[in-house]
Design an enzyme around this catalytic site. Sequence first.
Site, short mmCIF file in Angstrom:
data_model
loop_
_atom_site.label_atom_id
_atom_site.label_comp_id
_atom_site.label_asym_id
_atom_site.label_seq_id
_atom_site.Cartn_x
_atom_site.Cartn_y
_atom_site.Cartn_z
N THR A 190 0.82 -1.21 0.00
CA THR A 190 0.00 0.00 0.00
C THR A 190 0.86 1.25 0.00
OG1 THR A 190 -1.64 -1.25 1.26
CG2 THR A 190 -1.96 1.12 1.16
N TYR A 218 6.26 -12.97 2.66
CA TYR A 218 4.99 -12.66 2.02
C TYR A 218 4.75 -13.65 0.89
CZ TYR A 218 1.27 -9.38 0.51
OH TYR A 218 0.08 -8.79 0.20
N LYS A 267 2.95 -14.18 5.71
CA LYS A 267 1.78 -13.40 5.31
C LYS A 267 1.24 -13.98 4.02
CE LYS A 267 0.20 -8.74 4.13
NZ LYS A 267 0.58 -7.33 3.86
#
Length: 314
Positions: A56, A143, A168
Amino acid sequence: MTTVPLAARLTAPRGPLFFPVTAYGPGGEVDLDVYRAHVRQGVEAGAAAVFACCGTGEFHALTPEEFQLCVRAAVEETAGRVPVVAGAGYGTALAVRYARLAEEAGADGLLAMPPYLVVAGEEGLLRHYRQVAASTALPVIVYQRDNAVFSPRAVVELARTDGVVGLKDGLGDLDLMQRIVSAVRTGVPGDFLYFNGLPTAEQTQLAYRGLGVTLYSSAVFCFVPEIALAFHEALRTGDDTTAHRLLDGFYRPFTELRAQGRGYAVALVKAGVRLRGLDVGEVRPPLHEPAGDHVKRLAEVIERGRALLEEEAP
């Protein structure tokens, strides 16, 4: 950076995990003053952690120098109140460089994103993340998404790697995640962190909660922290009635709007921050700004979500 282990600070967070956008000025340069205000507002609103310069936050669009400035600013603004986790990615050499820059800036941990472009086998991926973990004293969260997808066996190997503390998941394969959780639980002693990292993770968090995955990223927290906080509290207390109300009235419409444009998982969030009064600038190329009618619809979705909270107020 604090002396309290990152895993301990994230085990039972009292608020959402905050993934701030990166603020740019009129000329496209990083605006650290606005970025600091954005981070500060998020922490004061109740964020449990700040994940700086991640997806983000347009990690892909930042130079190493800009990255370190932003991470340091986030560390200074949080002042130890919550942990700061910084992104790290690209090929192994650059990921190591970003890891060291984040450590120098005072971060508490790293979110290691998939290597750039290449589709590698598990042996190569394990070498990559082991080298990143070995390059820094910071704990590493790996991730899983896109070109970095792991078998349960590979995640067991990651969990056995010094410095790797969590996974994640941005893939969304719940069958695979269940097998990963089971394999690590039976094969590796101690705690290992799991995060729901899908876009607008609240939309799928009830399902992840069933797997025992309670941590999730909240991009929505960037622009409507009051809704993200209410949803997080509903999950924490088992108030599924409130969770369903927010899913039906806010999160589903927002997710459907997000699907209207490529890159909207970032661009629409940034538009939401601007709508709430903080001028964080536009996204950098190759992302593009949302269409005007989509921004108008976003404003309507936000107002509907806030109205749902007022309806529930005593």
